[in-house]
Design an enzyme around this catalytic site. Structure first.
Site, mmCIF file in Angstrom:
data_model
loop_
_atom_site.group_PDB
_atom_site.id
_atom_site.type_symbol
_atom_site.label_atom_id
_atom_site.label_comp_id
_atom_site.label_asym_id
_atom_site.label_seq_id
_atom_site.Cartn_x
_atom_site.Cartn_y
_atom_site.Cartn_z
ATOM 1 N N PRO A 1 42.309 33.753 35.877
ATOM 2 C CA PRO A 1 43.520 33.095 36.399
ATOM 3 C C PRO A 1 44.780 33.469 35.613
ATOM 4 O O PRO A 1 44.762 33.538 34.400
ATOM 5 C CB PRO A 1 43.211 31.613 36.232
ATOM 6 C CG PRO A 1 42.144 31.538 35.200
ATOM 7 C CD PRO A 1 41.393 32.820 35.247
ATOM 8 N N GLU A 2 45.840 33.713 36.355
ATOM 9 C CA GLU A 2 47.141 33.982 35.733
ATOM 10 C C GLU A 2 48.139 32.962 36.292
ATOM 11 O O GLU A 2 47.749 32.017 36.965
ATOM 12 C CB GLU A 2 47.575 35.418 36.047
ATOM 13 C CG GLU A 2 46.611 36.444 35.436
ATOM 14 C CD GLU A 2 47.071 37.891 35.605
ATOM 15 O OE1 GLU A 2 48.292 38.122 35.729
ATOM 16 O OE2 GLU A 2 46.207 38.773 35.626
#
Ligand code: ZN
Length: 286
Positions: A2-3
């Site tokens: 996840p970013e």
């Protein structure tokens, strides 16, 4: 992994579900994710607290907790690490194997699940102090970005992962932004021309905005482990229509033709992380 966009989408999803809910009990199965907070003080502080606002800072979730008798809200800081998920489950549903922390909210549980336990859910806020500006915020100006690049000899791809330069960009969006800006990932940051720095600054903002917009409009399944769908870290909701569209232009596309020029996309390792780029579209000197 996840970013920023995935975390932003998760924050928007969780905020209304958690708002005003009271934590009745706390279950810690993996104390490692609380560090440096101890399981005991974590439970002590959270029990009886009520969720207020939820915000994002870089790749962190910042939960505001209110407690009777405390004038100031307490921040609870979450990070998904590489594999973390946070979601609500009906209280009667069995907990998944890799449950790290459960906050009992009455008829539902807030579950933090993390198969690799690199994530965090802690009362320690020091990680936030080291973060640079938000890429979509006002403090992230083109001038500031350009000045910071001018001081770095690191390859631009590696520099973009530096969370003190700009918060929230990881491996995927660093490659995608460089492709959109037409800049070779190996180019030393300080050798970017001002036109390139300006293109990269806008490309970063554009690629993140697009990803947030897409993630906010499609039905995602936050608890759907392993169901990665296109760009998204979260799975598709069961029964939801297929929303996939090709939005990753270089990431994870090694050997496949560039959408713009047809040249096979290349992969190389920089600072122990994979970089994907088009050797033709991203060779520009200007
Ligand atoms: Zn190309």
């Amino acid at each position: 992994m996840p970013e920023l966009p995935e975390v932003e989408v998760l924050v928007r999803h969780l905020a209304p579900l958690l708002h005003d809910r009271t934590i009745r009990a706390v279950l810690v199965r993996r104390a490692k994710v609380l560090a440096p907070t101890s399981a005991r003080s974590f439970a002590q502080v959270l029990r009886g607290a009520r969720f207020g606002n939820l915000a994002r800072r870089g790749k962190y979730l910042v939960f505001e907790l209110r407690k009777p008798g405390l004038r100031e809200p307490l921040p609870l800081v979450g990070h998904l690490g590489m594999t973390g998920r946070m979601y609500l489950l009906p209280a009667r549903t069995p907990l998944p194997t890799h449950t790290a922390v459960v906050l009992h909210l009455g008829c539902e549980n807030f579950v933090f699940e993390d198969t690799r336990y690199f994530g965090r859910l802690t009362l320690d806020t020091s990680a936030l102090d080291r973060l640079g500006p938000e890429p979509l915020g006002e403090r992230f100006t083109m001038a500031r970005f350009s000045r910071a690049l001018g001081r770095s000899r690191q390859p631009i791809k590696v520099k973009l992962l530096d969370q003190s330069l700009v918060a929230g960009i990881g491996n995927i969006y660093a490659s995608e932004a460089l492709f959109r800006a037409g800049i070779a990932p190996t180019r030393p940051a300080r050798e970017l021309t001002s036109a390139q720095a300006a293109r990269l600054w806008s490309a970063i903002r554009r690629v993140l905005r697009e990803a947030i917009e897409c993630g906010s409009t499609v039905p995602l399944n936050y608890a759907g482990a392993g169901l990665h769908h296109g760009l998204f870290y979260f799975g598709r909701a069961p029964g939801a229509p297929d929303f996939y569209e090709e939005r990753l232009r270089v990431y994870d596309r090694a050997g496949q033709p560039c959408y713009r020029c047809g040249t096979p996309i290349k992969k190389r390792v920089q600072a122990a992380r994979s970089t994907f780029y088009c050797p033709r579209c991203q060779r520009g000197e200007h």
